[in-house]
Motif scaffolding. Structure first.
Motif, PDB file in Angstrom:
ATOM      1  N   ARG A 251     -47.277  41.252  19.436  1.00  0.00           N
ATOM      2  CA  ARG A 251     -48.398  41.774  20.043  1.00  0.00           C
ATOM      3  C   ARG A 251     -48.686  40.555  21.183  1.00  0.00           C
ATOM      4  NH1 ARG A 251     -50.165  42.646  14.720  1.00  0.00           N
ATOM      5  NH2 ARG A 251     -51.222  40.456  14.551  1.00  0.00           N
ATOM      6  N   LYS A 252     -48.387  39.502  20.945  1.00  0.00           N
ATOM      7  CA  LYS A 252     -48.787  38.447  22.097  1.00  0.00           C
ATOM      8  C   LYS A 252     -47.780  38.587  23.180  1.00  0.00           C
ATOM      9  CE  LYS A 252     -49.113  34.832  19.467  1.00  0.00           C
ATOM     10  NZ  LYS A 252     -49.260  33.322  19.200  1.00  0.00           N
ATOM     11  N   TYR A 253     -46.458  38.861  22.864  1.00  0.00           N
ATOM     12  CA  TYR A 253     -45.312  38.914  23.795  1.00  0.00           C
ATOM     13  C   TYR A 253     -45.578  40.180  24.459  1.00  0.00           C
ATOM     14  CZ  TYR A 253     -40.453  39.507  25.254  1.00  0.00           C
ATOM     15  OH  TYR A 253     -39.497  39.673  26.135  1.00  0.00           O
ATOM     16  N   SER A 254     -46.086  41.153  23.944  1.00  0.00           N
ATOM     17  CA  SER A 254     -46.289  42.538  24.749  1.00  0.00           C
ATOM     18  C   SER A 254     -47.530  42.468  25.764  1.00  0.00           C
ATOM     19  CB  SER A 254     -46.778  43.542  23.843  1.00  0.00           C
ATOM     20  OG  SER A 254     -45.540  43.882  23.116  1.00  0.00           O
ATOM     21  N   ARG A 255     -48.278  41.314  25.462  1.00  0.00           N
ATOM     22  CA  ARG A 255     -49.514  41.202  26.499  1.00  0.00           C
ATOM     23  C   ARG A 255     -49.173  40.616  27.765  1.00  0.00           C
ATOM     24  NH1 ARG A 255     -52.916  37.868  22.170  1.00  0.00           N
ATOM     25  NH2 ARG A 255     -53.642  39.528  20.648  1.00  0.00           N
ATOM     26  N   GLY A 256     -47.869  40.131  27.772  1.00  0.00           N
ATOM     27  CA  GLY A 256     -47.289  39.484  28.963  1.00  0.00           C
ATOM     28  C   GLY A 256     -47.342  38.019  29.386  1.00  0.00           C
ATOM     29  N   THR A 257     -47.636  37.232  28.276  1.00  0.00           N
ATOM     30  CA  THR A 257     -47.554  35.833  28.367  1.00  0.00           C
ATOM     31  C   THR A 257     -46.322  35.405  27.905  1.00  0.00           C
ATOM     32  OG1 THR A 257     -49.144  35.754  26.255  1.00  0.00           O
ATOM     33  CG2 THR A 257     -50.338  35.557  28.617  1.00  0.00           C
ATOM     34  N   TYR A 258     -45.159  36.015  27.947  1.00  0.00           N
ATOM     35  CA  TYR A 258     -44.021  35.549  27.200  1.00  0.00           C
ATOM     36  C   TYR A 258     -43.538  34.431  27.957  1.00  0.00           C
ATOM     37  CZ  TYR A 258     -42.594  37.788  31.316  1.00  0.00           C
ATOM     38  OH  TYR A 258     -42.423  38.353  32.819  1.00  0.00           O
ATOM     39  N   TYR A 259     -43.977  34.091  28.855  1.00  0.00           N
ATOM     40  CA  TYR A 259     -43.269  32.669  29.413  1.00  0.00           C
ATOM     41  C   TYR A 259     -44.014  31.571  29.172  1.00  0.00           C
ATOM     42  CZ  TYR A 259     -47.585  34.036  32.316  1.00  0.00           C
ATOM     43  OH  TYR A 259     -48.830  34.189  32.516  1.00  0.00           O
ATOM     44  N   ALA A 260     -45.164  31.632  28.608  1.00  0.00           N
ATOM     45  CA  ALA A 260     -46.179  30.515  28.311  1.00  0.00           C
ATOM     46  C   ALA A 260     -45.932  29.830  27.067  1.00  0.00           C
ATOM     47  CB  ALA A 260     -47.510  30.874  28.219  1.00  0.00           C
ATOM     48  N   PRO A 261     -45.180  28.568  26.979  1.00  0.00           N
ATOM     49  CA  PRO A 261     -44.907  27.879  25.543  1.00  0.00           C
ATOM     50  C   PRO A 261     -45.845  28.030  24.696  1.00  0.00           C
ATOM     51  CG  PRO A 261     -44.110  26.559  27.537  1.00  0.00           C
ATOM     52  CD  PRO A 261     -45.038  27.816  28.289  1.00  0.00           C
ATOM     53  N   GLY A 262     -47.309  27.764  25.262  1.00  0.00           N
ATOM     54  CA  GLY A 262     -48.314  27.464  24.222  1.00  0.00           C
ATOM     55  C   GLY A 262     -48.571  28.773  23.462  1.00  0.00           C
ATOM     56  N   ASP A 263     -48.134  29.958  23.719  1.00  0.00           N
ATOM     57  CA  ASP A 263     -48.368  31.172  23.105  1.00  0.00           C
ATOM     58  C   ASP A 263     -47.288  31.410  22.041  1.00  0.00           C
ATOM     59  OD1 ASP A 263     -49.658  33.716  25.322  1.00  0.00           O
ATOM     60  OD2 ASP A 263     -50.527  31.718  24.851  1.00  0.00           O
ATOM     61  N   TYR A 264     -46.268  30.627  22.070  1.00  0.00           N
ATOM     62  CA  TYR A 264     -45.272  30.922  20.970  1.00  0.00           C
ATOM     63  C   TYR A 264     -45.734  30.125  19.485  1.00  0.00           C
ATOM     64  CZ  TYR A 264     -42.095  33.018  23.919  1.00  0.00           C
ATOM     65  OH  TYR A 264     -41.417  33.997  24.815  1.00  0.00           O
ATOM     66  N   ASP A 265     -45.171  30.721  18.530  1.00  0.00           N
ATOM     67  CA  ASP A 265     -45.771  30.429  17.121  1.00  0.00           C
ATOM     68  C   ASP A 265     -44.924  29.342  16.416  1.00  0.00           C
ATOM     69  OD1 ASP A 265     -46.435  33.815  17.163  1.00  0.00           O
ATOM     70  OD2 ASP A 265     -48.121  32.341  16.886  1.00  0.00           O
ATOM     71  N   TYR A 266     -43.607  29.471  16.882  1.00  0.00           N
ATOM     72  CA  TYR A 266     -42.385  28.751  16.062  1.00  0.00           C
ATOM     73  C   TYR A 266     -41.596  28.253  17.051  1.00  0.00           C
ATOM     74  CZ  TYR A 266     -44.764  31.176  12.064  1.00  0.00           C
ATOM     75  OH  TYR A 266     -45.770  31.547  11.186  1.00  0.00           O
ATOM     76  N   TRP A 267     -40.878  26.949  16.660  1.00  0.00           N
ATOM     77  CA  TRP A 267     -40.030  26.515  17.531  1.00  0.00           C
ATOM     78  C   TRP A 267     -38.979  25.465  16.676  1.00  0.00           C
ATOM     79  CZ3 TRP A 267     -40.378  26.387  22.916  1.00  0.00           C
ATOM     80  CH2 TRP A 267     -41.535  26.852  23.338  1.00  0.00           C
ATOM     81  N   GLY A 268     -37.939  25.807  17.328  1.00  0.00           N
ATOM     82  CA  GLY A 268     -36.588  25.093  16.912  1.00  0.00           C
ATOM     83  C   GLY A 268     -36.517  23.748  17.348  1.00  0.00           C
ATOM     84  N   GLN A 269     -35.674  22.803  16.937  1.00  0.00           N
ATOM     85  CA  GLN A 269     -35.420  21.467  17.069  1.00  0.00           C
ATOM     86  C   GLN A 269     -35.062  21.332  18.363  1.00  0.00           C
ATOM     87  OE1 GLN A 269     -33.348  23.103  15.334  1.00  0.00           O
ATOM     88  NE2 GLN A 269     -31.303  22.166  15.923  1.00  0.00           N
ATOM     89  N   GLY A 270     -34.250  22.179  19.041  1.00  0.00           N
ATOM     90  CA  GLY A 270     -33.806  22.116  20.326  1.00  0.00           C
ATOM     91  C   GLY A 270     -32.182  21.391  20.132  1.00  0.00           C
ATOM     92  N   THR A 271     -31.505  22.002  21.391  1.00  0.00           N
ATOM     93  CA  THR A 271     -30.037  21.697  21.395  1.00  0.00           C
ATOM     94  C   THR A 271     -29.651  21.329  22.777  1.00  0.00           C
ATOM     95  OG1 THR A 271     -27.746  22.260  20.888  1.00  0.00           O
ATOM     96  CG2 THR A 271     -29.159  24.051  21.642  1.00  0.00           C
ATOM     97  N   GLN A 272     -28.915  20.159  22.984  1.00  0.00           N
ATOM     98  CA  GLN A 272     -28.541  19.630  24.237  1.00  0.00           C
ATOM     99  C   GLN A 272     -27.494  20.434  24.980  1.00  0.00           C
ATOM    100  OE1 GLN A 272     -30.148  16.997  25.766  1.00  0.00           O
ATOM    101  NE2 GLN A 272     -29.030  17.718  27.551  1.00  0.00           N
ATOM    102  N   VAL A 273     -27.787  20.720  26.152  1.00  0.00           N
ATOM    103  CA  VAL A 273     -26.692  21.120  27.059  1.00  0.00           C
ATOM    104  C   VAL A 273     -26.632  20.544  28.144  1.00  0.00           C
ATOM    105  CG1 VAL A 273     -26.041  23.351  28.514  1.00  0.00           C
ATOM    106  CG2 VAL A 273     -27.077  23.575  26.137  1.00  0.00           C
ATOM    107  N   THR A 274     -25.434  20.008  28.442  1.00  0.00           N
ATOM    108  CA  THR A 274     -25.195  19.101  29.663  1.00  0.00           C
ATOM    109  C   THR A 274     -24.037  19.661  30.340  1.00  0.00           C
ATOM    110  OG1 THR A 274     -25.672  17.151  28.324  1.00  0.00           O
ATOM    111  CG2 THR A 274     -24.506  16.615  30.190  1.00  0.00           C
ATOM    112  N   VAL A 275     -24.352  19.849  31.797  1.00  0.00           N
ATOM    113  CA  VAL A 275     -23.358  20.289  32.480  1.00  0.00           C
ATOM    114  C   VAL A 275     -23.142  19.402  33.606  1.00  0.00           C
ATOM    115  CG1 VAL A 275     -22.623  22.144  34.278  1.00  0.00           C
ATOM    116  CG2 VAL A 275     -24.549  22.673  32.403  1.00  0.00           C
TER     117      VAL A 275
END
Length: 128
Positions: free
Chosen positions: A102-126
């Motif tokens: 429902r939140k994604y469809s409102r158009g704020t898909y780019y806002a980190p604060g609107d996301y409900d859950y997060w992973g721990q992250g993975t490093q990408v180095t180029v």
């Protein structure tokens, strides 16, 4: 308990490819859109791409269009980020995140604060 577990990061030379995976558990996967964000040292976390379960509403930030592809396997509760033509400026910690549809469809898909859950992250180095 919701868990998002990323994998697949690493060190790659410029022009190379990597595929990140994010396995989700503890949530109704089909009711959530999934996003990938990244955060480079000293910079804010930025939206990379997002996809709802059907793929109809898929978004990419301009800098990765044509190089990155987000996909999801709803049966496996997994979302992927295929990255090609990697550049040194793609170097960052990449995070998988889930946002209710429902939140994604409102158009704020780019806002980190609107996301409900997060992973721990993975490093990408180029490297250049």
């Amino acid at each position: 308990q919701v868990q998002l577990i990323e994998s697949g990061g690493g060190l790659v030379q410029a022009g190379g490819s990597l595929r990140l995976s994010c396995a989700a558990s503890g949530l109704s996967f089909s009711t959530y859109a999934m996003g990938w964000f990244r955060q480079a040292p000293g910079k804010e976390r930025e939206f990379v791409c997002g996809r709802y379960w059907s793929g109809i509403t898929t978004y990419y930030t301009d800098s990765v269009k044509g190089r990155f592809t987000i996909s999801r396997d709803n049966a496996a509760n997994t979302v992927y980020l295929q990255m090609h033509s990697l550049m040194p400026e793609d170097t960052a910690v990449y995070y998988c995140a889930a946002i209710h549809g429902r939140k994604y469809s409102r158009g704020t898909y780019y806002a980190p604060g609107d996301y409900d859950y997060w992973g721990q992250g993975t490093q990408v180095t180029v490297s250049s």
